[in-house]
Design a protein around this motif. Structure first.
Motif, short mmCIF file in Angstrom:
data_model
loop_
_atom_site.label_atom_id
_atom_site.label_comp_id
_atom_site.label_asym_id
_atom_site.label_seq_id
_atom_site.Cartn_x
_atom_site.Cartn_y
_atom_site.Cartn_z
N GLN A 39 -33.47 13.45 -35.91
CA GLN A 39 -33.18 12.46 -36.94
C GLN A 39 -33.58 13.01 -38.30
N ASP A 75 -38.39 12.03 -34.93
CA ASP A 75 -37.64 11.92 -33.67
C ASP A 75 -36.77 13.15 -33.44
N VAL A 132 -28.23 12.70 -38.79
CA VAL A 132 -28.95 13.66 -37.96
C VAL A 132 -28.83 15.05 -38.57
N PHE A 153 -26.51 6.27 -39.74
CA PHE A 153 -26.84 7.30 -38.75
C PHE A 153 -26.76 8.67 -39.43
N ARG A 167 -32.59 11.68 -45.81
CA ARG A 167 -31.81 10.44 -45.81
C ARG A 167 -31.55 9.97 -47.24
#
Length: 353
Positions: free
Chosen positions: A168, A125, A158, A156, A174
């Motif tokens: 993202q 994304d 980014v 969240f 992550r």
């Protein structure tokens, strides 16, 4: 970059940002964020196995075939935890029953199976592209919501790339950020080197299967491609060497049986179970095969719990890929049972019974 911070702050998020501070460090860090390509393709990438794995009937079968060898379940483990000295007590029958129930609950916890799910899709994304930020810096900035109580999945995160793209964070990014700000026990920011193919081969040659699987459960999420590569590698090694009993009465035996059944590789497992005279477990594996592959030829066979050998024979005659091997194993088992029965009759006759 600044508008991303302002937008996040206005939403009430507490942000932490991370950047690679020099071009040389950036070049060195980029490969670490991207894991090596898998050498064994995922076996769960075509359809999602989760609905079947969590089906109550499938769970019941997997728990039943796992077994309850309490000496193995409660054995001494080399996990750096302090050992408690043995404690001896005089108990009544009622107290002994309560203690057995407590131990059964502890065994159930230790045998909790890792979930089997489909491999996750990559995150691609893109939120915005800002050409005005090209050349602003030579590194990437990662913005992480560190709000207390947010799950790692919903957190969240980014990334602002050096070319001005705001996107993202990938799964690898992550995982890294979550481990920095919300560390999980037993997990490292950079994966254990034991999972590298050369090192993994050496560990599997020493038959440290459970150690590798436990470490993979601690390091990766169940839908992580690396987790499925490592566990698939271990399961394929166990299948090739036919040493399934090493994982019996452990939390990994159920997923092993599910993996072999999903990939229609249960013939060697059935042969081993027949040779060990564990026919009820073999029949359970066949029932699991029917649940996972309802379109199999023998799926319509009536399953009689009191006749496990007949259930295995029905699978052998219609669905087995190694029919001759299974047939020989069944014949050998029947001969052993017949000889044992004849021996018992001879002993009774000798004693005049």
């Amino acid at each position: 970059m600044m508008e991303a911070v302002k937008a996040a702050a206005s939403a009430g998020l507490r942000l932490a940002w991370t950047a690679v501070t020099s071009p040389a460090a950036r070049v060195a860090a980029v490969p670490r964020l991207a894991r090596a390509c898998t050498t064994i393709p995922s076996k769960y990438d075509e359809r999602d196995p989760a609905p079947l794995f969590f089906d109550p009937n499938v769970q019941e079968i997997l728990k039943r075939v796992t077994g309850r060898n309490y000496d193995k379940i409660f054995r001494r483990r080399y996990d750096e935890k302090r050992l408690s000295p043995p404690k001896y007590e005089f108990l009544t029958d009622e107290e002994l029953g309560e203690l057995r129930e407590e131990m059964e609950k502890k065994a159930e916890t230790l045998l909790q199976m890792p979930p089997v799910v489909k491999q996750r899709e990559p995150i691609l994304d893109v939120l915005s592209r800002d050409p005005a930020l090209v050349g602003f810096d030579t590194c990437r900035y990662i913005f992480t919501d560190i709000t207390y109580g947010v799950t790692d999945r919903k957190r969240f995160i980014v990334v602002r790339d050096a070319d001005g793209t705001l996107r993202q964070a990938s799964w690898e990014e992550r995982d890294r950020m979550n481990q920095i700000y919300n560390p999980q026990p037993g997990r490292k920011i950079r994966s254990h080197r034991v999972f590298e193919e050369e090192n993994l081969k050496n560990v599997l040659d020493r038959e440290e299967y459970e150690f590798v699987l436990d470490l993979a459960c601690a390091q990766f999420e169940p839908d992580d491609p690396e987790y499925q590569r490592v566990t698939g590698r271990v399961y394929e090694t166990l299948e090739a060497r036919r040493c399934y009993q090493i994982l019996h009465s452990t939390r990994h035996y159920g997923p092993l049986c599910f993996y072999l059944t999903w990939n229609k590789k249960i013939d060697n497992l059935l042969t081993t179970l027949i040779q060990q005279e564990m026919l009820s477990e073999g029949a359970d594996i066949v029932r699991l095969y029917y649940l996972i592959h309802p379109d199999s030829k023998s799926a319509g066979h009536h399953v009689d719990l009191s006749l496990p050998l007949e259930t295995i024979k029905a699978y052998m005659e219609q669905d087995s890929l190694q029919r001759a091997k299974l047939q020989l194993a069944i014949q050998a088992y029947q001969e052993i049972v017949q000889q044992r029965h004849q021996c018992q009759e001879d002993v009774k006759a000798a004693h005049g019974l």
